[in-house]
Design an enzyme around this catalytic site. Structure first.
Site, PDB file in Angstrom:
ATOM      1  CB  CYS A  15      -0.937  -0.016   1.204  1.00 46.34           C
ATOM      2  SG  CYS A  15      -1.926   1.486   1.313  1.00 46.34           S
ATOM      3  CB  CYS A  42      -3.206   2.570  -1.542  1.00 47.84           C
ATOM      4  SG  CYS A  42      -3.477   0.882  -1.060  1.00 47.84           S
ATOM      5  CE  LYS A  76      -4.606   3.913  -6.382  1.00 49.33           C
ATOM      6  NZ  LYS A  76      -5.128   2.597  -6.165  1.00 49.33           N
ATOM      7  CE1 TYR A 115       2.553   3.797   7.109  1.00 50.25           C
ATOM      8  CE2 TYR A 115       2.431   1.472   7.693  1.00 50.25           C
ATOM      9  CZ  TYR A 115       1.841   2.616   7.199  1.00 50.25           C
ATOM     10  OH  TYR A 115       0.525   2.572   6.812  1.00 50.25           O
ATOM     11  CE1 TYR A 128     -10.837  -2.079  -6.270  1.00 54.17           C
ATOM     12  CE2 TYR A 128     -11.106  -4.339  -7.024  1.00 54.17           C
ATOM     13  CZ  TYR A 128     -11.468  -3.303  -6.177  1.00 54.17           C
ATOM     14  OH  TYR A 128     -12.447  -3.495  -5.257  1.00 54.17           O
ATOM     15  CD  GLU A 187      -6.893   1.898  -8.891  1.00 57.15           C
ATOM     16  OE1 GLU A 187      -7.759   2.059  -8.035  1.00 57.15           O
ATOM     17  OE2 GLU A 187      -5.747   1.471  -8.612  1.00 57.15           O
ATOM     18  CG  HIS A 243     -29.082  23.001  -5.049  1.00 56.19           C
ATOM     19  ND1 HIS A 243     -29.155  22.048  -6.044  1.00 56.19           N
ATOM     20  CD2 HIS A 243     -29.261  24.209  -5.658  1.00 56.19           C
ATOM     21  CE1 HIS A 243     -29.369  22.653  -7.202  1.00 56.19           C
ATOM     22  NE2 HIS A 243     -29.427  23.957  -6.997  1.00 56.19           N
ATOM     23  CD  GLU A 267     -28.405  18.910  -5.331  1.00 57.18           C
ATOM     24  OE1 GLU A 267     -29.422  19.256  -4.728  1.00 57.18           O
ATOM     25  OE2 GLU A 267     -27.748  19.678  -6.071  1.00 57.18           O
TER      26      GLU A 267
END
Ligand code: NDP
Length: 446
Positions: A41, A46, A49, A97, A176, A180, A432, A437
């Site tokens: 990821c 993720c 990307k 991390y 996916y 992408e 709106h 909506e």
């Protein structure tokens, strides 16, 4: 032999969460990572990307701006500047991390580890380590194609290191990653061909999403070929030639194999039972066939999504070392997004799933050109859809193709989680003018 309460194999999203949660609960924890801390990821999935997706959308933003009176002189793009900026950001996140693990007093082994027996792992350096509990969180790797010339393909992992933006890209697959990266390369200025073996892309998604993205891509000039099975790939003096089973040829400077990812089970090394599809076999509490050994995330091949792996890791660590909840997390209403352009997002049942499961379904659907598209003169469209159980009035599924779909569906997922009815959607006052909506103003159904 060095000993820990918990040894985690793989420092990706799931593994890191499990390690830090267990450490916070007082366990002595170690984690092994053969590549970079952060996993797919953060390092090659993720995060980078999404940055590429963001970069690729500025082209159409700039073109749209002209319709709004802006003078736009040049839309030239510098690939190496983008690649290097993304690389720096990934490096920064990786070090965060690592700091997080250090701060939680988790011991990091920067090498491969494999499960040897119950309570024992062996590091690539030869060192054996004992642990009361072991969690395998080794993720997944791209599935290689099984055709002549497959070695000429790159995978999405390699895109982040490309020396320059290819002028022509052929993408194999219709999932996916294929969609992408088709949007990314097209947006950045490449000519893109997508070759997909099926009749519709994005298997398992709602049919309106499948057709919505395919026609949006055709409108953008992405050359989509469905029902196209790739037969072989050959190198040319410049670029590559892909031939399909019907003998049609396609040429590209880069051929991207996006035909799925398979669980990375090397760390299970014959010690753990696998499912027929090659994932680590686990029960509903993520226990493998070996006492005290668990597996989570893409390695178990269930829902290959970062938030799922994180939740599995957290739950497992809590259930092993502390405040155990009795039931494992329920992923029945997990929202998902495909960061194509236009964006796709979904939560809950597709129309087909609902019609199979229940006798009386109402489908509310809208497909429109958003306000900005009219002024910009762009082909942008939005598709939004609600699937409702007529008997209970419950909203079973919410699907969208269009700008900000991920942001909108994430919020919708909260209400579906609470069992919202269509009447409650209708009672919600519209905000709106917005795209979202439309979800609270849908009145007629199929
Ligand atoms: P997907 O499973 O989404 O798609 C694989 C595609 O390749 C499908 O279209 C499939 O076709 C096709 N395919 C499979 N085998 C072959 C073959 N031998 N020849 C030709 N085509 C083939 O996988 P991805 O690689 O796109 O992504 C892997 C996983 O990673 C995803 O399942 C997803 O869970 C996760 N992911 C999530 C993202 C997100 O949340 N935004 C982004 C990227 C990945 P068919 O449908 O016919 O089987």
């Amino acid at each position: 032999m060095e000993n820990f309460d918990l040894f985690v194999v793989g420092a990706g999203s799931g593994g890191v969460r499990a390690a830090r949660t267990a450490a916070a609960l007082g366990a002595r924890v170690a984690i092994a990572e053969q590549s970079r801390v952060g996993g797919t990821c953060v390092i090659r999935g993720c995060v980078p990307k999404k940055l590429l997706v963001t970069a690729s959308r500025f082209r159409s933003e700039a073109t749209d701006a002209i319709g709004f009176g802006w003078g736009v002189e040049s839309v030239g793009h510098n690939w190496s500047a983008l690649r290097d900026r993304i690389g720096e950001e990934v490096g920064r996140l990786e070090s965060l991390y690592r700091k997080g693990l250090d701060g939680s007093r988790v011991t990091i082994f920067d090498e491969r580890a494999a499960v040897e027996a119950a309570g024992r792992v062996r590091l690539a350096s030869g060192q054996a380590i004992s642990a009361e509990h072991i969690i395998v969180a080794t993720g997944a790797t791209p599935t290689p194609l099984d055709i002549p010339g497959a070695e000429h393909c790159i995978t999405s992992d390699d895109v982040f290191a490309l020396p320059h933006l290819p002028a022509r890209v052929v993408i194999i697959g219709g999932g996916y990653i294929a969609l992408e990266f088709a949007g990314i390369f097209k947006g950045l200025g490449a000519d893109v061909i997508v070759l997909h073996r099926g009749a519709s892309v994005l298997r398992g998604f709602d049919p309106d999403i499948q057709s919505g993205i395919a026609s949006a891509y055709l409108d953008q000039g992405i050359d989509m070929h469905l029902n196209t099975e790739v037969h072989r790939i050959e190198a040319l003096p410049v670029g590559y030639r892909v031939t399909d089973r019907a003998g049609t040829v396609y040429e590209g400077d880069v051929i991207l194999n996006a035909t799925g990812r398979r669980p990375n089970t090397k760390a299970a090394a014959g010690a753990l039972a696998l499912t027929p599809s090659g994932a680590i076999d686990v029960d509903e509490r993520y226990a493998t066939s070996l006492e005290g050994v668990y597996a989570i995330g893409d390695a178990i091949g269930q829902l290959n999504l970062t938030p799922v792996a994180i939740r599995q890791g957290q739950w497992l660590a809590e259930s092993l070392f502390g405040k155990a909840e009795c039931r494992a997390p329920d992923f029945g209403l997990t929202p998902t997004a495909v960061f194509s352009t236009p964006e796709i997002a979904s939560v809950g049942m597709t129309e087909r799933e609902a019609r199979t499961a229940l006798p009386n379904i109402a489908v509310y659907r809208t497909n429109f050109r958003p306000l900005r598209a009219a002024v910009a003169g762009s082909p942008e469209r939005v598709m939004m859809k609600l699937v409702v159980d007529k008997r209970s009035d419950r909203v079973l599924g919410m699907h969208m193709v269009g700008r900000d779909a991920a942001e909108i569906i994430q919020m919708g997922a909260i209400s579906l989680q609470r069992g919202i009815t269509k009447r409650e959607f209708d009672r919600t006052v519209a905000l709106h003018p917005s795209i979202a909506e439309e979800f609270v103003t849908m009145r007629s159904h199929d």
